[in-house]
Design a protein around this motif. Sequence first.
Motif, PDB file in Angstrom:
ATOM      1  N   VAL A  31       3.571 -32.284 -40.495  1.00 26.44           N
ATOM      2  CA  VAL A  31       2.365 -33.100 -40.537  1.00 26.44           C
ATOM      3  C   VAL A  31       2.361 -33.868 -41.851  1.00 26.44           C
ATOM      4  O   VAL A  31       2.953 -33.436 -42.852  1.00 26.44           O
ATOM      5  N   MET A  32       1.687 -35.026 -41.853  1.00 27.57           N
ATOM      6  CA  MET A  32       1.495 -35.768 -43.099  1.00 27.57           C
ATOM      7  C   MET A  32       0.366 -35.127 -43.892  1.00 27.57           C
ATOM      8  O   MET A  32      -0.741 -34.968 -43.395  1.00 27.57           O
ATOM      9  N   PHE A  33       0.671 -34.739 -45.126  1.00 25.33           N
ATOM     10  CA  PHE A  33      -0.336 -34.100 -45.978  1.00 25.33           C
ATOM     11  C   PHE A  33      -1.005 -35.177 -46.825  1.00 25.33           C
ATOM     12  O   PHE A  33      -0.395 -35.704 -47.760  1.00 25.33           O
ATOM     13  N   THR A  34      -2.244 -35.490 -46.500  1.00 28.64           N
ATOM     14  CA  THR A  34      -2.924 -36.594 -47.181  1.00 28.64           C
ATOM     15  C   THR A  34      -4.180 -36.168 -47.905  1.00 28.64           C
ATOM     16  O   THR A  34      -4.745 -36.947 -48.673  1.00 28.64           O
ATOM     17  N   GLY A  35      -4.664 -34.955 -47.676  1.00 29.48           N
ATOM     18  CA  GLY A  35      -5.913 -34.530 -48.275  1.00 29.48           C
ATOM     19  C   GLY A  35      -5.711 -33.558 -49.413  1.00 29.48           C
ATOM     20  O   GLY A  35      -4.589 -33.333 -49.883  1.00 29.48           O
ATOM     21  N   PRO A  36      -6.789 -32.930 -49.866  1.00 29.85           N
ATOM     22  CA  PRO A  36      -6.671 -31.884 -50.888  1.00 29.85           C
ATOM     23  C   PRO A  36      -6.056 -30.625 -50.290  1.00 29.85           C
ATOM     24  O   PRO A  36      -5.802 -30.532 -49.087  1.00 29.85           O
ATOM     25  N   PHE A  37      -5.856 -29.636 -51.133  1.00 30.55           N
ATOM     26  CA  PHE A  37      -5.106 -28.455 -50.733  1.00 30.55           C
ATOM     27  C   PHE A  37      -5.675 -27.781 -49.494  1.00 30.55           C
ATOM     28  O   PHE A  37      -4.937 -27.500 -48.534  1.00 30.55           O
ATOM     29  N   ARG A  38      -6.971 -27.494 -49.465  1.00 30.94           N
ATOM     30  CA  ARG A  38      -7.548 -26.755 -48.329  1.00 30.94           C
ATOM     31  C   ARG A  38      -7.372 -27.512 -47.027  1.00 30.94           C
ATOM     32  O   ARG A  38      -7.052 -26.923 -45.994  1.00 30.94           O
ATOM     33  N   GLU A  39      -7.552 -28.817 -47.058  1.00 33.19           N
ATOM     34  CA  GLU A  39      -7.374 -29.611 -45.846  1.00 33.19           C
ATOM     35  C   GLU A  39      -5.919 -29.625 -45.403  1.00 33.19           C
ATOM     36  O   GLU A  39      -5.627 -29.602 -44.201  1.00 33.19           O
ATOM     37  N   ASN A  40      -5.011 -29.643 -46.355  1.00 32.49           N
ATOM     38  CA  ASN A  40      -3.592 -29.648 -45.998  1.00 32.49           C
ATOM     39  C   ASN A  40      -3.171 -28.329 -45.364  1.00 32.49           C
ATOM     40  O   ASN A  40      -2.363 -28.310 -44.425  1.00 32.49           O
ATOM     41  N   VAL A  41      -3.712 -27.222 -45.858  1.00 33.23           N
ATOM     42  CA  VAL A  41      -3.398 -25.924 -45.254  1.00 33.23           C
ATOM     43  C   VAL A  41      -3.896 -25.870 -43.817  1.00 33.23           C
ATOM     44  O   VAL A  41      -3.186 -25.443 -42.897  1.00 33.23           O
ATOM     45  N   ASN A  42      -5.117 -26.323 -43.603  1.00 28.38           N
ATOM     46  CA  ASN A  42      -5.672 -26.328 -42.247  1.00 28.38           C
ATOM     47  C   ASN A  42      -4.870 -27.236 -41.322  1.00 28.38           C
ATOM     48  O   ASN A  42      -4.648 -26.905 -40.151  1.00 28.38           O
ATOM     49  N   ALA A  43      -4.424 -28.373 -41.848  1.00 22.04           N
ATOM     50  CA  ALA A  43      -3.623 -29.283 -41.026  1.00 22.04           C
ATOM     51  C   ALA A  43      -2.293 -28.652 -40.657  1.00 22.04           C
ATOM     52  O   ALA A  43      -1.798 -28.795 -39.538  1.00 22.04           O
ATOM     53  N   LEU A  44      -1.683 -27.912 -41.597  1.00 24.58           N
ATOM     54  CA  LEU A  44      -0.415 -27.255 -41.319  1.00 24.58           C
ATOM     55  C   LEU A  44      -0.580 -26.164 -40.263  1.00 24.58           C
ATOM     56  O   LEU A  44       0.255 -26.034 -39.351  1.00 24.58           O
ATOM     57  N   LEU A  45      -1.650 -25.392 -40.350  1.00 26.46           N
ATOM     58  CA  LEU A  45      -1.831 -24.263 -39.447  1.00 26.46           C
ATOM     59  C   LEU A  45      -2.114 -24.698 -38.013  1.00 26.46           C
ATOM     60  O   LEU A  45      -2.015 -23.874 -37.095  1.00 26.46           O
ATOM     61  N   GLU A  46      -2.460 -25.945 -37.803  1.00 26.47           N
ATOM     62  CA  GLU A  46      -2.647 -26.433 -36.436  1.00 26.47           C
ATOM     63  C   GLU A  46      -1.342 -26.423 -35.651  1.00 26.47           C
ATOM     64  O   GLU A  46      -1.355 -26.449 -34.419  1.00 26.47           O
ATOM     65  N   TYR A  47      -0.211 -26.397 -36.339  1.00 23.63           N
ATOM     66  CA  TYR A  47       1.097 -26.384 -35.683  1.00 23.63           C
ATOM     67  C   TYR A  47       1.676 -24.979 -35.587  1.00 23.63           C
ATOM     68  O   TYR A  47       2.809 -24.815 -35.140  1.00 23.63           O
ATOM     69  N   ALA A  48       0.922 -23.977 -36.006  1.00 25.22           N
ATOM     70  CA  ALA A  48       1.427 -22.603 -36.035  1.00 25.22           C
ATOM     71  C   ALA A  48       0.993 -21.840 -34.792  1.00 25.22           C
ATOM     72  O   ALA A  48       0.086 -22.248 -34.058  1.00 25.22           O
ATOM     73  N   ASN A  49       1.645 -20.722 -34.563  1.00 23.20           N
ATOM     74  CA  ASN A  49       1.245 -19.786 -33.508  1.00 23.20           C
ATOM     75  C   ASN A  49       0.202 -18.847 -34.076  1.00 23.20           C
ATOM     76  O   ASN A  49       0.453 -18.154 -35.074  1.00 23.20           O
ATOM     77  N   LEU A  50      -0.957 -18.799 -33.446  1.00 25.64           N
ATOM     78  CA  LEU A  50      -2.024 -17.913 -33.900  1.00 25.64           C
ATOM     79  C   LEU A  50      -1.747 -16.511 -33.389  1.00 25.64           C
ATOM     80  O   LEU A  50      -1.639 -16.283 -32.183  1.00 25.64           O
ATOM     81  N   GLU A  51      -1.613 -15.572 -34.334  1.00 22.85           N
ATOM     82  CA  GLU A  51      -1.310 -14.202 -33.945  1.00 22.85           C
ATOM     83  C   GLU A  51      -2.559 -13.488 -33.455  1.00 22.85           C
ATOM     84  O   GLU A  51      -3.683 -13.942 -33.664  1.00 22.85           O
TER      85      GLU A  51
END
Length: 702
Positions: A31-51
């Motif tokens: 994903v393109m990381f364009t926001g501050p840290f917390r927003e970037n983490v949330n954007a990354l986790l959208e592509y993860a498998n939720l355990e």
Amino acid sequence: MLNVDVIGNKKRKRCGRVFRFKNFGEPGYPVMFTGPFRENVNALLEYANLESNLGMGMPMWSFQLEVHHHPPLHIFLFVIEEPIEASLNRHCKHCQYVGWGHHFICNKKYHFVLPSKEALATCSSCEGCCDAIATMNNNNNNNNNNGKSKLIELQGHMMHGVFHSNGFGHLLCVNGLETGSNLAGNQIMDFWNRLCIGLQARKVSLNDTAQKRGMELRLINGIAYSEPWFGRWGYKFGRGSFGVTQSMYQKAIEAIRSMPLYLLIHHIGANNFNHHEVPVIFSRYQTLSGQSLVTLGDLFRYMLELKSRLPRETRVIGNNNYTCSYNNTSSTSASALVESNNNCRWSPKRIEMATRVIVEALKRTEFRWISRQEVRDAARAYIGDTGLLDFVLKSLGNHVVGNYLVRRSLNPVTKVLEYCLEDISNHVYHNCNEGSLAINNSNSNNNNKIKDKYKISRAQLMKDMLYLYKYILIDPKPMMGLEFLSAIPLAARIILDTKFLVKDYSGEVPTFGVELGSDGKLNLYCTILLRNNSCIDEEFLSKAMPPYECITLGSNATINELKLEVERNFREIYWGLRGFVVESIGNFSANNIISNNGKDMVLGLIEVMGGKIVLEGWIGEIIGMMNNNMMIGQMCENDPKNGIVECTCGTKEDDGERLVCCDICETWQHTRCVRIPNDEEIPHIFLCKRCEQEIVMFPSLP
């Protein structure tokens, strides 16, 4: 690490996208990381498998990463969100040790883990990993230490890093090939560095305790490259233990790096003490390098670079292409000297005679260093041609003649060339057992030359490095007239006491407080300052300003909207600011805002404030919840229950080293500074020197 057949694994029905390990974290991947840290983490986790097992206090996500396609090799990256309520200890000891104890406690931590084989040994597939660990822990106890907390508590992962929700983080461990991982240490660090850059972390610390065969790598790499191994990725001096400052650290590195090899060889050879291997090791790598190794830093750097080129289980021949040739007889040396100079006007026979005379003169010195003039004068009794002597003396430096190595070096004190003969017959073997130095003799029927090849293996190199590490850096034997050697372990101790490294990923604070985005939004960089009240002292207020946060508003946003957005952001990030209320902005008082009903435009405020936005306020709800014994200092990472540190070395904060508490004044000091060895237990009763002196001075009762 973990070989997974994704297609054949029927249990993992929800297996999502497989990402390439070497590209994960790059812009746009995933994903393109364009926001501050917390927003970037949330954007990354959208592509993860939720355990599963989200009801157990710590949500977990996973990414499947492909290391190799042929043969197939996949590993898993787990991201675990640790809320403050689930933490066994609210305060972060890693922040305390690196000097960030004044930071506010954050509401969340994010653990990024590349698990070890042992951590996944309890499950048969990745999908069952979390459930299996959780079930195992719940069978043992019914507390909140579920499988996810167990995973982040285990040691020995390939990688374990943790971020606070404000973007500050800690790299807790990196374990490469030598610990059984399928990833090299530099691959793991490249991966971690991409994550930090992509997520827009602020600062990341680490505790550099990496070792190699009992050698501390931060010392070896510091001497070789003027920086630790992690310096390749931008990690620099963060904080020293035992009162070590950055200036002390840099001076210690330079002192050892610049130590002339000649000085060591000269005194070691002259005193003929037990470290007879040291001159041999010096000459070995001087010869292998094919270039001048002047200082201890030059030697260690060459040894590390040579090690990186040597195959792991095979013996090779030295130099850049692992080959060095030497002339092993006087006649061969003479021929080589003639061939090296096309304009040589002396015959090989005369050069051979001069060479022999010079070697015999050096033998009579009993292997001591003598000046060039002394060698020349001794040889002139047999060779009258001074031009021939000058030519041979110039050409013989660091050449092998028979069983001897003719060493030449510049005295750093007198600036005069000096010569010494070294007998290498006892250190040369005609085999290569365990990588020993070897000379293979091969006769050429065409020119009757004997070529010697100086061989070395990785095992021999590591053995030599360990010898130098022990007897030069750590524990040189005391000798009369060699007091300068004692300065080396003192400088080495300073380097070893510098373990905490930090990389600044964010750079400087933005010069201007507002940016106009491409979408017409305003990006404002704001921080807050707590107003004084009965619960907050002035010392705390001087530090109670968290880092700037990027606040995004519409171009027509009002002061009220700015106030609400700042309150929302800082409440979400920091545990102690959950009740934070903005009272004024910059040099604008609360009355000015109230009189205008907070409808003034933010852009107008920025022009008046000059781009610096500091919002002042107070903590309402959280203060009301505190009892009388709860101090505002508990909002910070530094735990006030740890007591006061006041050591004789100058340390005022806990730096992670072993401490002992005085039973009278209750101040803490390093056990090393009060001369309590690490292998001894802390005494049941301990008094610091100050309290001891006061007791001695106390008048006795009648």
